[in-house]
Design a protein around this motif. Structure first.
Motif, mmCIF file in Angstrom:
data_model
loop_
_atom_site.group_PDB
_atom_site.id
_atom_site.type_symbol
_atom_site.label_atom_id
_atom_site.label_comp_id
_atom_site.label_asym_id
_atom_site.label_seq_id
_atom_site.Cartn_x
_atom_site.Cartn_y
_atom_site.Cartn_z
ATOM 1 N N LYS A 225 10.042 26.104 -54.532
ATOM 2 C CA LYS A 225 11.263 25.747 -55.249
ATOM 3 C C LYS A 225 11.718 24.355 -54.832
ATOM 4 O O LYS A 225 11.608 23.984 -53.679
ATOM 5 C CB LYS A 225 12.364 26.759 -54.952
ATOM 6 C CG LYS A 225 12.055 28.144 -55.504
ATOM 7 C CD LYS A 225 13.195 29.092 -55.331
ATOM 8 C CE LYS A 225 14.339 28.833 -56.236
ATOM 9 N NZ LYS A 225 14.125 28.981 -57.657
ATOM 10 N N GLY B 216 14.896 23.432 -56.000
ATOM 11 C CA GLY B 216 16.341 23.586 -56.040
ATOM 12 C C GLY B 216 16.729 25.052 -56.104
ATOM 13 O O GLY B 216 15.945 25.884 -56.574
ATOM 14 N N TYR B 217 17.916 25.356 -55.611
ATOM 15 C CA TYR B 217 18.404 26.729 -55.554
ATOM 16 C C TYR B 217 19.761 26.842 -56.221
ATOM 17 O O TYR B 217 20.604 25.948 -56.066
ATOM 18 C CB TYR B 217 18.569 27.179 -54.095
ATOM 19 C CG TYR B 217 17.290 27.281 -53.321
ATOM 20 C CD1 TYR B 217 16.623 28.496 -53.203
ATOM 21 C CD2 TYR B 217 16.741 26.172 -52.693
ATOM 22 C CE1 TYR B 217 15.447 28.591 -52.491
ATOM 23 C CE2 TYR B 217 15.563 26.264 -51.965
ATOM 24 C CZ TYR B 217 14.923 27.472 -51.872
ATOM 25 O OH TYR B 217 13.760 27.566 -51.166
ATOM 26 N N SER B 218 19.994 27.926 -56.933
ATOM 27 C CA SER B 218 21.341 28.236 -57.400
ATOM 28 C C SER B 218 22.137 28.710 -56.183
ATOM 29 O O SER B 218 21.560 28.963 -55.115
ATOM 30 C CB SER B 218 21.291 29.343 -58.458
ATOM 31 O OG SER B 218 20.886 30.569 -57.866
ATOM 32 N N GLU C 293 20.789 32.105 -55.178
ATOM 33 C CA GLU C 293 19.485 32.013 -54.516
ATOM 34 C C GLU C 293 19.621 31.448 -53.099
ATOM 35 O O GLU C 293 18.930 31.896 -52.183
ATOM 36 C CB GLU C 293 18.541 31.131 -55.323
ATOM 37 C CG GLU C 293 18.102 31.746 -56.631
ATOM 38 C CD GLU C 293 17.344 30.771 -57.513
ATOM 39 O OE1 GLU C 293 16.480 31.242 -58.273
ATOM 40 O OE2 GLU C 293 17.613 29.550 -57.448
ATOM 41 N N VAL D 58 24.951 18.930 -53.298
ATOM 42 C CA VAL D 58 24.635 19.669 -54.517
ATOM 43 C C VAL D 58 24.495 18.700 -55.673
ATOM 44 O O VAL D 58 24.956 17.563 -55.618
ATOM 45 C CB VAL D 58 25.717 20.726 -54.856
ATOM 46 C CG1 VAL D 58 25.813 21.781 -53.776
ATOM 47 C CG2 VAL D 58 27.055 20.073 -55.110
ATOM 48 N N ARG E 135 24.944 18.662 -59.958
ATOM 49 C CA ARG E 135 25.399 19.380 -61.150
ATOM 50 C C ARG E 135 24.484 19.002 -62.310
ATOM 51 O O ARG E 135 24.302 17.825 -62.608
ATOM 52 C CB ARG E 135 26.834 19.000 -61.488
ATOM 53 C CG ARG E 135 27.861 19.377 -60.460
ATOM 54 C CD ARG E 135 28.248 20.814 -60.501
ATOM 55 N NE ARG E 135 28.840 21.126 -61.791
ATOM 56 C CZ ARG E 135 29.267 22.318 -62.133
ATOM 57 N NH1 ARG E 135 29.199 23.308 -61.280
ATOM 58 N NH2 ARG E 135 29.778 22.539 -63.320
ATOM 59 N N ARG F 126 25.450 23.952 -64.385
ATOM 60 C CA ARG F 126 24.919 24.619 -63.186
ATOM 61 C C ARG F 126 25.072 23.765 -61.956
ATOM 62 O O ARG F 126 24.967 22.550 -61.996
ATOM 63 C CB ARG F 126 23.440 24.934 -63.373
ATOM 64 C CG ARG F 126 23.217 25.902 -64.526
ATOM 65 C CD ARG F 126 21.907 26.550 -64.448
ATOM 66 N NE ARG F 126 21.738 27.202 -63.147
ATOM 67 C CZ ARG F 126 20.678 27.891 -62.815
ATOM 68 N NH1 ARG F 126 19.694 28.017 -63.664
ATOM 69 N NH2 ARG F 126 20.574 28.443 -61.635
ATOM 70 N N THR F 127 25.289 24.443 -60.842
ATOM 71 C CA THR F 127 25.293 23.787 -59.539
ATOM 72 C C THR F 127 23.977 24.113 -58.868
ATOM 73 O O THR F 127 23.651 25.278 -58.648
ATOM 74 C CB THR F 127 26.456 24.301 -58.668
ATOM 75 O OG1 THR F 127 27.685 24.038 -59.342
ATOM 76 C CG2 THR F 127 26.467 23.642 -57.308
ATOM 77 N N ILE F 128 23.200 23.075 -58.566
ATOM 78 C CA ILE F 128 21.888 23.242 -57.941
ATOM 79 C C ILE F 128 21.928 22.624 -56.553
ATOM 80 O O ILE F 128 22.410 21.512 -56.364
ATOM 81 C CB ILE F 128 20.781 22.562 -58.775
ATOM 82 C CG1 ILE F 128 20.760 23.109 -60.205
ATOM 83 C CG2 ILE F 128 19.420 22.702 -58.101
ATOM 84 C CD1 ILE F 128 20.411 24.573 -60.315
ATOM 85 N N PRO G 299 19.613 21.133 -53.841
ATOM 86 C CA PRO G 299 18.232 20.691 -53.618
ATOM 87 C C PRO G 299 17.644 21.367 -52.371
ATOM 88 O O PRO G 299 18.338 21.553 -51.368
ATOM 89 C CB PRO G 299 18.368 19.179 -53.409
ATOM 90 C CG PRO G 299 19.662 18.815 -54.060
ATOM 91 C CD PRO G 299 20.545 20.007 -53.860
#
Length: 78
Positions: A25, A27-29, A32, A55, A57, A61-63, A65
């Motif tokens: 991966k 990036g993670y939500s 996650e 983070v 945007r 969504r907010t991802i 890394p």
């Protein structure tokens, strides 16, 4: 969670086979990241608010890394 797919040839031990897995991966939500780190939701949002956890945007969504999450965990012992 990693998902491994094993073919019949891999079970037999053929040298030309390999176990394939999903790509790492990047990036993670939030959900996650909570599962991956065992940190609480409030703790992650506190780190985000303090600027300790970077983070991105994307759309709505907010991802988080992956490198930012790894850096947080690696620096947790300091």
């Amino acid at each position: 969670m990693w998902r491994f797919w094993i073919s019949f040839n891999e079970i037999r031990g053929d040298s030309m086979s390999s176990i394939s897995r999903q790509p790492d991966k990047i990036g993670y939500s939030i959900k996650e990241a909570i599962a991956a780190t065992s940190l609480g939701r409030s703790t992650l949002y506190r780190y985000i608010g303090e600027g300790t956890l970077r983070v991105v945007r994307i759309g709505g969504r907010t991802i988080i890394p992956a490198d930012a999450l790894h850096a947080l965990i690696a620096g947790a012992d300091e």
